[in-house]
Design an enzyme around this catalytic site. Sequence first.
Site, PDB file in Angstrom:
ATOM      1  N   SER A 150       0.822  -1.215   0.000  1.00 21.18           N
ATOM      2  CA  SER A 150       0.000   0.000   0.000  1.00 21.18           C
ATOM      3  C   SER A 150       0.855   1.264   0.000  1.00 21.18           C
ATOM      4  O   SER A 150       2.012   1.257   0.422  1.00 21.18           O
ATOM      5  CB  SER A 150      -0.908   0.004   1.232  1.00 21.18           C
ATOM      6  OG  SER A 150      -1.607  -1.209   1.341  1.00 21.18           O
TER       7      SER A 150
HETATM    8  N1  SAH Z   1      -0.271  -4.582   4.017  1.00 21.94           N
HETATM    9  C1  SAH Z   1       0.149  -5.298   2.845  1.00 21.94           C
HETATM   10  C2  SAH Z   1      -0.972  -5.240   1.831  1.00 21.94           C
HETATM   11  C3  SAH Z   1      -0.922  -6.323   0.852  1.00 21.94           C
HETATM   12  S1  SAH Z   1      -2.297  -6.308  -0.279  1.00 21.94           S
HETATM   13  C4  SAH Z   1       1.407  -4.660   2.290  1.00 21.94           C
HETATM   14  O1  SAH Z   1       1.564  -3.456   2.482  1.00 21.94           O
HETATM   15  O2  SAH Z   1       2.211  -5.353   1.679  1.00 21.94           O
HETATM   16  C5  SAH Z   1      -3.494  -7.212   0.617  1.00 21.94           C
HETATM   17  C6  SAH Z   1      -3.176  -8.640   0.907  1.00 21.94           C
HETATM   18  O3  SAH Z   1      -4.360  -9.257   1.411  1.00 21.94           O
HETATM   19  C7  SAH Z   1      -2.756  -9.462  -0.296  1.00 21.94           C
HETATM   20  O4  SAH Z   1      -1.481 -10.008  -0.051  1.00 21.94           O
HETATM   21  C8  SAH Z   1      -3.825 -10.554  -0.411  1.00 21.94           C
HETATM   22  O5  SAH Z   1      -3.318 -11.799  -0.813  1.00 21.94           O
HETATM   23  C9  SAH Z   1      -4.342 -10.617   1.011  1.00 21.94           C
HETATM   24  N2  SAH Z   1      -5.691 -11.168   1.173  1.00 21.94           N
HETATM   25  C10 SAH Z   1      -6.774 -10.984   0.386  1.00 21.94           C
HETATM   26  N3  SAH Z   1      -7.825 -11.663   0.885  1.00 21.94           N
HETATM   27  C11 SAH Z   1      -7.377 -12.298   2.014  1.00 21.94           C
HETATM   28  C12 SAH Z   1      -7.994 -13.153   2.968  1.00 21.94           C
HETATM   29  N4  SAH Z   1      -9.277 -13.497   2.902  1.00 21.94           N
HETATM   30  N5  SAH Z   1      -7.237 -13.613   3.985  1.00 21.94           N
HETATM   31  C13 SAH Z   1      -5.920 -13.277   4.103  1.00 21.94           C
HETATM   32  N6  SAH Z   1      -5.286 -12.474   3.220  1.00 21.94           N
HETATM   33  C14 SAH Z   1      -6.009 -11.984   2.190  1.00 21.94           C
END
Ligand code: SAH
Length: 217
Positions: A68
Amino acid sequence: MTSSAEAPSFSTERRRMVAEQLRARGIADERLLEAMARVPRHEFVPAPYRDQAYEDHPLPIAQGQTISQPYIVALMLEELSLKPEDKVLEVGTGSGYVTALLAELAAEVFSIERHAALAEEARATLARLGYANVQLFVGDGSQGLPEHAPYDAILVSAAALRLPPALVAQLAEGGRMIIPVGPGDAQQLQLITIRNGQLHVQLRELCRFVPLVQGQS
Ligand code: SAH
């Protein structure tokens, strides 16, 4: 708790990120600003994008996901008003960058990611940087992590169409959750709080996150 050897240009860029993208836009929590000035975001960014690690936008990570934008991370963390003794759940570990910030700001961090490959990479990065108060899990985070509940704070990094009831149920009395809610083009951050057993919902900034995928893939 950051790696000692880093190119001076990264720390300069990071200080500039804090001043220009965060402080200048109204992020005022000093403990948070210090944590964001400390955590080496470039360590969580894939090599081809590392020179953009401190720029004002999200970046791609593996599995079609994103790390993000720093400002949105700061907004979400500021809303949680974390205390050093808090126990926190993060849904959507992704790169592990927010996990590291949570580890700096709270006592204990549980983080769940549905892509095993991302969780493994985040685990390696966090271990290399010396974060010992973090436990990572692979699974569907929309169900939370009931075995370690209740949590003082929950941060969800992927957008849910509706507020997942399992996450609300895992908030402690006095607990706070920040979560993007809504379809792809119309998401809004919601701050959920539990006070005297009552659920309160406050609408915050508009935002754009990858979807919170529910159930098995
Ligand atoms: N805070 C992280 C954001 C990654 S994007 C960063 O800054 O790197 C959001 C993440 O949520 C992705 O990696 C995606 O795979 C995960 N995600 C989506 N649905 C999910 C779920 N139901 N349970 C766990 N992770 C999930």
